[in-house]
Design a protein around this motif. Sequence first.
Motif, PDB file in Angstrom:
ATOM      1  N   THR A 212      99.801  59.771  94.116  1.00 13.97           N
ATOM      2  CA  THR A 212     100.707  58.482  94.076  1.00 13.97           C
ATOM      3  C   THR A 212     100.143  56.993  93.682  1.00 13.97           C
ATOM      4  O   THR A 212      98.749  57.335  93.790  1.00 13.97           O
ATOM      5  CB  THR A 212     100.471  58.112  95.913  1.00 13.97           C
ATOM      6  OG1 THR A 212      99.087  57.347  96.831  1.00 13.97           O
ATOM      7  CG2 THR A 212     101.436  58.918  96.399  1.00 13.97           C
ATOM      8  N   VAL A 213     100.801  56.335  93.588  1.00 11.70           N
ATOM      9  CA  VAL A 213     100.255  54.838  92.774  1.00 11.70           C
ATOM     10  C   VAL A 213     101.017  53.767  93.160  1.00 11.70           C
ATOM     11  O   VAL A 213     101.966  53.572  93.860  1.00 11.70           O
ATOM     12  CB  VAL A 213     100.808  54.512  91.108  1.00 11.70           C
ATOM     13  CG1 VAL A 213     100.599  53.623  90.405  1.00 11.70           C
ATOM     14  CG2 VAL A 213     100.561  56.388  89.831  1.00 11.70           C
ATOM     15  N   GLY A 214      99.915  52.768  93.902  1.00 12.67           N
ATOM     16  CA  GLY A 214     100.181  51.777  94.132  1.00 12.67           C
ATOM     17  C   GLY A 214     100.409  51.944  96.433  1.00 12.67           C
ATOM     18  O   GLY A 214     101.300  51.032  97.044  1.00 12.67           O
ATOM     19  N   ASN A 215      99.995  52.956  96.365  1.00 21.32           N
ATOM     20  CA  ASN A 215      99.789  53.132  98.070  1.00 21.32           C
ATOM     21  C   ASN A 215      98.704  53.722  98.855  1.00 21.32           C
ATOM     22  O   ASN A 215      98.192  53.776  99.805  1.00 21.32           O
ATOM     23  CB  ASN A 215     100.779  54.608  98.257  1.00 21.32           C
ATOM     24  CG  ASN A 215     102.023  54.636  98.102  1.00 21.32           C
ATOM     25  OD1 ASN A 215     102.667  53.668  97.255  1.00 21.32           O
ATOM     26  ND2 ASN A 215     103.080  55.752  97.575  1.00 21.32           N
ATOM     27  N   ALA A 216      97.376  53.223  98.521  1.00 14.22           N
ATOM     28  CA  ALA A 216      96.418  53.511  98.302  1.00 14.22           C
ATOM     29  C   ALA A 216      96.390  54.559  99.355  1.00 14.22           C
ATOM     30  O   ALA A 216      95.602  54.491 101.002  1.00 14.22           O
ATOM     31  CB  ALA A 216      96.157  52.332  99.417  1.00 14.22           C
ATOM     32  N   LYS A 217      96.659  55.855  99.097  1.00 15.57           N
ATOM     33  CA  LYS A 217      96.883  57.718  99.683  1.00 15.57           C
ATOM     34  C   LYS A 217      95.152  58.254  98.517  1.00 15.57           C
ATOM     35  O   LYS A 217      96.027  57.554  97.718  1.00 15.57           O
ATOM     36  CB  LYS A 217      97.717  57.342  99.620  1.00 15.57           C
ATOM     37  CG  LYS A 217      99.259  57.322 100.371  1.00 15.57           C
ATOM     38  CD  LYS A 217      98.898  56.939 101.667  1.00 15.57           C
ATOM     39  CE  LYS A 217     100.252  56.153 102.777  1.00 15.57           C
ATOM     40  NZ  LYS A 217      99.732  56.087 104.308  1.00 15.57           N
ATOM     41  N   ARG A 218      94.632  58.678  99.000  1.00 20.06           N
ATOM     42  CA  ARG A 218      93.651  59.215  98.717  1.00 20.06           C
ATOM     43  C   ARG A 218      94.628  60.448  98.046  1.00 20.06           C
ATOM     44  O   ARG A 218      94.884  60.692  98.766  1.00 20.06           O
ATOM     45  CB  ARG A 218      92.375  59.539  99.034  1.00 20.06           C
ATOM     46  CG  ARG A 218      92.288  60.078 100.818  1.00 20.06           C
ATOM     47  CD  ARG A 218      91.070  60.369 101.683  1.00 20.06           C
ATOM     48  NE  ARG A 218      91.848  61.076 102.563  1.00 20.06           N
ATOM     49  CZ  ARG A 218      91.448  60.655 104.082  1.00 20.06           C
ATOM     50  NH1 ARG A 218      91.437  59.583 103.774  1.00 20.06           N
ATOM     51  NH2 ARG A 218      91.948  60.696 104.897  1.00 20.06           N
ATOM     52  N   MET A 219      93.532  61.341  97.301  1.00 21.54           N
ATOM     53  CA  MET A 219      94.146  62.188  95.870  1.00 21.54           C
ATOM     54  C   MET A 219      92.991  63.005  97.222  1.00 21.54           C
ATOM     55  O   MET A 219      91.863  63.030  97.025  1.00 21.54           O
ATOM     56  CB  MET A 219      94.241  63.064  95.420  1.00 21.54           C
ATOM     57  CG  MET A 219      94.933  63.779  94.945  1.00 21.54           C
ATOM     58  SD  MET A 219      95.155  63.988  93.127  1.00 21.54           S
ATOM     59  CE  MET A 219      93.564  63.547  92.096  1.00 21.54           C
ATOM     60  N   GLU A 220      93.662  64.209  97.762  1.00 20.00           N
ATOM     61  CA  GLU A 220      92.571  65.317  98.141  1.00 20.00           C
ATOM     62  C   GLU A 220      92.451  66.775  98.078  1.00 20.00           C
ATOM     63  O   GLU A 220      90.972  67.089  97.976  1.00 20.00           O
ATOM     64  CB  GLU A 220      92.651  65.603 100.367  1.00 20.00           C
ATOM     65  CG  GLU A 220      93.389  64.031 100.221  1.00 20.00           C
ATOM     66  CD  GLU A 220      93.332  64.302 102.016  1.00 20.00           C
ATOM     67  OE1 GLU A 220      92.684  63.506 102.878  1.00 20.00           O
ATOM     68  OE2 GLU A 220      94.146  65.086 102.677  1.00 20.00           O
ATOM     69  N   ALA A 221      92.904  67.808  97.310  1.00 21.02           N
ATOM     70  CA  ALA A 221      93.043  68.235  96.287  1.00 21.02           C
ATOM     71  C   ALA A 221      93.609  68.532  95.172  1.00 21.02           C
ATOM     72  O   ALA A 221      95.064  67.835  95.194  1.00 21.02           O
ATOM     73  CB  ALA A 221      93.272  69.557  97.316  1.00 21.02           C
ATOM     74  N   LEU A 222      93.265  69.670  95.035  1.00 20.55           N
ATOM     75  CA  LEU A 222      94.288  69.586  93.097  1.00 20.55           C
ATOM     76  C   LEU A 222      94.471  71.182  92.887  1.00 20.55           C
ATOM     77  O   LEU A 222      93.368  72.497  93.010  1.00 20.55           O
ATOM     78  CB  LEU A 222      93.600  69.168  92.130  1.00 20.55           C
ATOM     79  CG  LEU A 222      94.312  68.437  91.128  1.00 20.55           C
ATOM     80  CD1 LEU A 222      95.470  67.807  90.772  1.00 20.55           C
ATOM     81  CD2 LEU A 222      93.336  68.256  89.882  1.00 20.55           C
TER      82      LEU A 222
END
Length: 277
Positions: free
Chosen positions: A207-217
């Motif tokens: 996400t961009v601009g949602n202040a959500k962390r990326m946790e896995a890939l």
Amino acid sequence: MKRRKMTRNFLMMLLVFLFGFGVKCNAATWTPAISYQAHVQDVGWQGTYKDGQIAGTTGKSKRMEALKINLKNASGSSIVKYRAHVQDIGWQSWKTSGQIAGTVGKSKQIEAIQIQLTGNESSLYNVYYRIHLSDKGWLGWAKNGAVAGSIGMAVRAEAIQIKIVKKDQAFSTNGSATLSRPTLTYKAHCQDYDWMGLGGENSIRGTVGNAKRMEALLINLKDFNGNNGILYRTHVSDIGWQGWKSSGQVAGTTGMSKAIEAIEIKLDGSLTKYFNF
């Protein structure tokens, strides 16, 4: 009577000798051989090469533009068929014995080739061939109609080798005969979103601009033979650097509310020879 019998015996011996000699001659005559000519940028048609010799050029940055192949000493109706994948054209129609595959006078490079034997010889012999690509060097050997060269990468073929080998004779192919651009896909696991859909090159996952962390890939990339082609690892909050993961494996964490803070990615295996990441 005795003279007549001696004459008959002599004639029989002569026939046996001639018949045996003729069989040996035919056997020798029917040992197939392959010959070929390349049309090269700024050079034109080269001389005839045969049985594994190099046609074209290496180290001169000159494209191979056309090719003629002949099968000699073949038994029955056996012939050689071949076709070229040409810049801006794609695969041409199949050619036979001495016809021109590729183009002349159009400044277009051959990028890949297919060659196969027909008739009786195809059951007795394999035809092997390999391509020298610009900036890539010699690829592995293809055989019996398989693709040698590159597809969809706009890489010029510069030289070729062709050999005929008996079916029961061992022959090392020395790696992949074909280069094609691998398909890269990836997806991200994000805070409050779970796993998001797969995306291709240059697409945004997360996400961009949602202040959500990326946790896995998770990244998918296989080499030309379907083996792992990529390694990656993540630096995770409160954990640090994790171990390296390979194609299709999860890097990072799920269900732990921990953020990915950094990532390293590199190619693996045969892809490292031909591509940068």
